[in-house]
Design a protein around this motif. Structure first.
Motif, mmCIF file in Angstrom:
data_model
loop_
_atom_site.group_PDB
_atom_site.id
_atom_site.type_symbol
_atom_site.label_atom_id
_atom_site.label_comp_id
_atom_site.label_asym_id
_atom_site.label_seq_id
_atom_site.Cartn_x
_atom_site.Cartn_y
_atom_site.Cartn_z
ATOM 1 N N ALA A 232 0.560 -2.495 -8.534
ATOM 2 C CA ALA A 232 0.644 -2.398 -7.193
ATOM 3 C C ALA A 232 -0.579 -2.732 -6.689
ATOM 4 C CB ALA A 232 1.355 -1.264 -6.384
ATOM 5 N N MET A 233 -2.064 -1.963 -7.192
ATOM 6 C CA MET A 233 -3.018 -1.986 -6.807
ATOM 7 C C MET A 233 -3.606 -3.418 -7.205
ATOM 8 S SD MET A 233 -3.629 0.695 -5.234
ATOM 9 C CE MET A 233 -5.504 0.429 -4.855
ATOM 10 N N TYR B 74 3.906 1.551 -1.135
ATOM 11 C CA TYR B 74 4.634 1.420 -2.596
ATOM 12 C C TYR B 74 3.460 2.105 -3.627
ATOM 13 C CZ TYR B 74 6.435 0.503 -6.748
ATOM 14 O OH TYR B 74 7.065 0.660 -8.230
ATOM 15 N N ALA B 75 2.224 1.712 -3.535
ATOM 16 C CA ALA B 75 1.373 2.210 -4.334
ATOM 17 C C ALA B 75 0.971 3.674 -4.294
ATOM 18 C CB ALA B 75 -0.099 1.271 -4.132
ATOM 19 N N LEU C 157 -2.235 -5.434 -4.624
ATOM 20 C CA LEU C 157 -3.061 -5.406 -3.329
ATOM 21 C C LEU C 157 -4.196 -5.993 -3.284
ATOM 22 C CD1 LEU C 157 -2.323 -3.849 -0.595
ATOM 23 C CD2 LEU C 157 -3.156 -1.868 -1.685
ATOM 24 N N GLY D 266 0.737 -1.187 -0.117
ATOM 25 C CA GLY D 266 0.116 0.017 0.128
ATOM 26 C C GLY D 266 0.898 1.212 -0.148
ATOM 27 N N HIS E 101 11.214 4.005 -3.821
ATOM 28 C CA HIS E 101 10.830 2.767 -4.609
ATOM 29 C C HIS E 101 11.625 1.713 -4.244
ATOM 30 C CE1 HIS E 101 10.489 0.025 -8.055
ATOM 31 N NE2 HIS E 101 11.876 0.015 -8.065
ATOM 32 N N LEU F 228 2.030 6.464 -7.005
ATOM 33 C CA LEU F 228 1.319 7.481 -7.553
ATOM 34 C C LEU F 228 1.836 8.941 -7.509
ATOM 35 C CD1 LEU F 228 -1.701 8.025 -8.774
ATOM 36 C CD2 LEU F 228 -2.481 7.982 -6.484
ATOM 37 N N PHE G 120 2.104 1.888 -10.071
ATOM 38 C CA PHE G 120 0.677 2.107 -9.215
ATOM 39 C C PHE G 120 -0.137 1.170 -9.496
ATOM 40 C CE2 PHE G 120 -3.427 4.081 -9.218
ATOM 41 C CZ PHE G 120 -3.549 4.145 -7.686
#
Length: 132
Positions: A100-101, A8-9, A104, A6, A32, A13, A97
């Motif tokens: 990562a989402m 990282y996301a 997640l 989260g 990162h 972004l 992003f």
């Protein structure tokens, strides 16, 4: 691991929106790397905890094969995207992003299923015998 994912996301972004200079891009790139390392450290044992012991190598190899295919497909697509955007490299953070989402979302689903099976304390991978 989900916390680092989260974070990282959020960083990706923000990097996509704010890394408009080489210095800003570099700062986000270092952060990162830190969050990436933290995520991989936090989730290092996840495969051993989720996969059946008797078939661990099979499951692990399949996962690595899927990762390799994704890398072979994604790298040229990102390159084409950079070509079409005039080499605006901060757009790579938007891709990070989005990925990562997706990760997640998958992590929440895995976590939900493990909790339904009694949590990590009671979870037994399929094929490893009954849950305690």
């Amino acid at each position: 691991g989900m916390v680092f994912l989260g974070l990282y996301a959020g960083l990706a972004l923000a990097g996509g929106m704010l890394a408009t200079t080489a210095t800003a891009f570099g700062v986000v790139f270092v952060l990162h790397g830190v969050l990436n390392g933290a995520f991989y450290t936090a989730t290092a044992s996840l495969g051993q905890r989720l996969y059946p012991r008797a078939r661990f190598a099979q499951f692990s190899s399949a996962g690595i094969m899927l990762l390799s295919v994704a890398q072979v497909v994604l790298a040229p697509l990102v390159g084409q995207m950079l070509d079409h955007t005039g080499h605006i490299y901060r757009h790579t953070y938007f891709i990070g992003f989005a990925l990562a989402m997706l990760a997640l979302f998958a992590s929440f689903e895995v976590c939900r299923r493990i909790m339904r099976m009694g949590g990590f304390a009671a979870y037994r991978p399929p094929g490893d015998g009954p849950s305690v």
